[in-house]
Design a protein around this motif. Structure first.
Motif, short mmCIF file in Angstrom:
data_model
loop_
_atom_site.label_atom_id
_atom_site.label_comp_id
_atom_site.label_asym_id
_atom_site.label_seq_id
_atom_site.Cartn_x
_atom_site.Cartn_y
_atom_site.Cartn_z
N HIS A 161 44.95 51.25 30.07
CA HIS A 161 44.45 49.70 30.60
C HIS A 161 44.46 49.76 31.96
CE1 HIS A 161 46.77 48.76 26.65
NE2 HIS A 161 45.32 48.46 26.44
N ARG A 162 44.52 50.97 32.82
CA ARG A 162 44.74 50.90 34.27
C ARG A 162 43.52 50.65 35.01
NH1 ARG A 162 48.34 50.37 37.65
NH2 ARG A 162 46.85 49.05 38.46
N LEU A 163 42.24 51.04 34.16
CA LEU A 163 41.06 50.52 34.84
C LEU A 163 40.79 49.15 34.77
CD1 LEU A 163 38.41 51.53 36.21
CD2 LEU A 163 37.57 51.86 33.67
N CYS A 164 41.32 48.67 33.65
CA CYS A 164 41.08 47.00 33.63
C CYS A 164 41.79 46.36 34.95
CB CYS A 164 41.60 46.48 32.26
SG CYS A 164 41.58 44.65 32.14
N VAL A 165 42.83 46.79 35.10
CA VAL A 165 43.35 46.29 36.24
C VAL A 165 42.81 46.39 37.68
CG1 VAL A 165 45.79 46.20 37.43
CG2 VAL A 165 45.75 46.32 35.01
N ASP A 166 42.16 47.54 37.66
CA ASP A 166 41.46 47.73 38.76
C ASP A 166 40.13 47.49 39.10
OD1 ASP A 166 43.95 48.87 39.72
OD2 ASP A 166 43.24 51.01 39.45
N TYR A 167 39.71 47.18 37.95
CA TYR A 167 38.22 47.14 37.82
C TYR A 167 37.60 45.62 38.40
CZ TYR A 167 33.45 46.91 36.10
OH TYR A 167 32.00 46.69 35.68
N PRO A 168 36.76 45.47 39.51
CA PRO A 168 36.31 44.31 39.84
C PRO A 168 34.92 43.94 39.11
CG PRO A 168 35.94 45.99 41.45
CD PRO A 168 36.68 46.81 40.37
N MET A 169 34.70 42.91 38.69
CA MET A 169 33.70 42.73 38.10
C MET A 169 32.43 42.19 38.87
SD MET A 169 35.05 40.49 34.62
CE MET A 169 36.20 39.37 35.45
N ASN A 170 31.00 42.28 38.40
CA ASN A 170 30.29 42.21 39.51
C ASN A 170 29.88 40.71 39.35
OD1 ASN A 170 29.15 44.62 40.12
ND2 ASN A 170 28.49 45.18 37.97
N GLY A 171 30.23 39.88 38.20
CA GLY A 171 30.07 38.54 38.08
C GLY A 171 31.11 37.83 37.78
N VAL A 172 31.11 36.62 37.84
CA VAL A 172 32.25 35.79 37.53
C VAL A 172 31.66 34.68 36.70
CG1 VAL A 172 34.03 34.00 38.31
CG2 VAL A 172 33.43 36.22 39.66
N HIS A 173 32.48 34.41 35.42
CA HIS A 173 32.23 33.36 34.43
C HIS A 173 32.83 32.33 34.76
CE1 HIS A 173 31.71 32.54 29.71
NE2 HIS A 173 31.04 31.89 30.53
N LEU A 174 32.22 31.05 35.45
CA LEU A 174 33.08 30.26 36.23
C LEU A 174 33.83 29.20 35.36
CD1 LEU A 174 30.22 29.64 38.97
CD2 LEU A 174 32.69 30.38 39.32
N GLY A 175 33.46 29.28 33.96
CA GLY A 175 33.97 28.22 33.31
C GLY A 175 35.25 28.61 32.60
N TRP A 176 35.57 29.96 33.12
CA TRP A 176 36.99 30.52 32.34
C TRP A 176 37.67 30.99 33.16
CZ3 TRP A 176 37.14 29.82 26.91
CH2 TRP A 176 35.89 29.45 26.08
N ARG A 177 38.91 31.37 32.77
CA ARG A 177 39.94 32.07 33.50
C ARG A 177 39.97 33.27 32.84
NH1 ARG A 177 44.20 29.77 37.86
NH2 ARG A 177 43.64 31.72 38.53
N SER A 178 39.63 34.63 33.20
CA SER A 178 40.16 35.78 32.34
C SER A 178 41.43 36.02 32.31
CB SER A 178 39.13 36.75 32.79
OG SER A 178 39.35 37.05 34.14
N CYS A 179 42.30 35.80 33.33
CA CYS A 179 43.48 36.14 33.47
C CYS A 179 44.18 35.27 32.38
CB CYS A 179 44.17 35.93 34.62
SG CYS A 179 43.93 34.12 35.41
N ALA A 180 43.72 34.29 31.78
CA ALA A 180 44.57 33.47 30.75
C ALA A 180 44.64 34.51 29.44
CB ALA A 180 43.85 32.08 30.19
#
Length: 306
Positions: A161-180
């Protein structure tokens, strides 16, 4: 059915000759430059990001009905959502055989219509094309994709899961908080910027109306941050030439909204690795003689289309 037409993206983009199609939701924006390194790993496999579907169970049932088996991961997690157009015809055939198993002459559209006829409006809205497409790629074409599995932040983050922590997404889904969806306790599970009712706004003070002042200020912040980061990576002298609007931007970090684990990622992410996705000198190594991104599923270099 929501997203039905996206399963025909290979036909819609046929004239452009693109090997890939990239989807953006209407409430998502580009936050960083899209590069070969941000879409493909060093082996030329397409990155697909997902998190456990525990908090999005409504999307699980349609996925299982369309594909069979168990759909345990949500792929409505990363934008742009990219897939090879060559996988769409076999995907449509697979779905058709699942939705109309006893009819050999039924088309994809007819099979989807038969399925939709027996579903409520709520059930129809729970059909996520991205969950279906991501699951199909991961399950049936694992050699073409590099799965980024996002674990619960409250559990030990193993190397997988290391890559998930380090991976910056190209786009942001503004209606959601992925950290939830990865268990960040400080992250609200409701929409971050969307406020649908008076009661909801009262229960969650500080939330802004969709496309309201707070929402648009956040959009401006994300876009400006990404621009400043990209300018800082252009050449060695760029940090001394940044425009005034970059004065308050920490160009050594990705914007918090692009990180799946939210603010917690900043304390653990390896920033040199994070920015390797975008560095021009490394990007050049990922590009073939024809000037196109290398892709594991193609003959040499292939191109993307959106």
């Amino acid at each position: 059915v929501q997203g039905w037409f996206m399963f025909w993206a290979d036909r819609l983009t046929a004239k452009s000759g693109g090997d890939f199609v990239a989807f953006m939701d209407t409430d998502s924006i580009f936050a960083n430059k899209v590069t070969c390194g941000s879409l493909f790993d060093d082996q030329g496999r397409l990155y697909i990001l997902s998190w456990p579907i525990n908090n999005q169970r409504a999307f699980q049932v349609p996925c299982q009905e369309w594909l069979g088996g168990i759909c345990s991961w949500s792929y409505m997690a990363q934008f742009p959502f990219v897939l090879p157009t060559s996988l769409l015809p076999p995907m449509r055939n697979h779905i058709t055989s699942r939705l109309a198993p006893n009819s050999s002459n039924v088309s994809f559209d007819e099979a989807v219509a038969l399925w939709a006829a027996n579903r409520t409006d709520v059930e129809l809205k729970s059909m996520s094309q991205f969950v279906v497409m991501g699951e199909y790629m991961s399950r049936y074409h694992p050699d073409l994709v590099a799965d980024i599995r996002c674990s619960d932040i409250n559990k030990k983050v193993n190397p997988e899961h290391r890559l998930c922590v380090d991976y910056p997404m190209n786009g942001v889904h503004l209606g959601w908080r992925s950290c939830a969806y990865v268990g960040v306790k400080s992250c609200r599970r409701k929409f971050e910027f969307v406020r649908n009712t008076v009661n909801e706004s009262a229960s969650f003070p500080g939330f802004g109306d969709k496309y309201g002042h707070e929402y648009m200020s956040t959009v401006e912040n994300i876009v400006n941050h990404g621009r400043c980061v990209m300018l800082s990576l252009t050449d060695a002298e760029a940090p001394f030439k940044l425009p005034p609007e970059c004065d308050k931007v920490d160009v050594r970090k990705a914007n918090v909204h692009t990180m799946v684990h939210g603010p917690m990622a900043h304390s653990v992410a390896n920033w040199n690795r994070v920015f390797d996705f975008w560095r021009p000198e490394l990007e050049a190594k990922r590009i073939g003689d024809s000037g196109l991104c290398r892709y594991a599923g193609g003959n040499g270099s292939t191109s993307g289309s959106s």
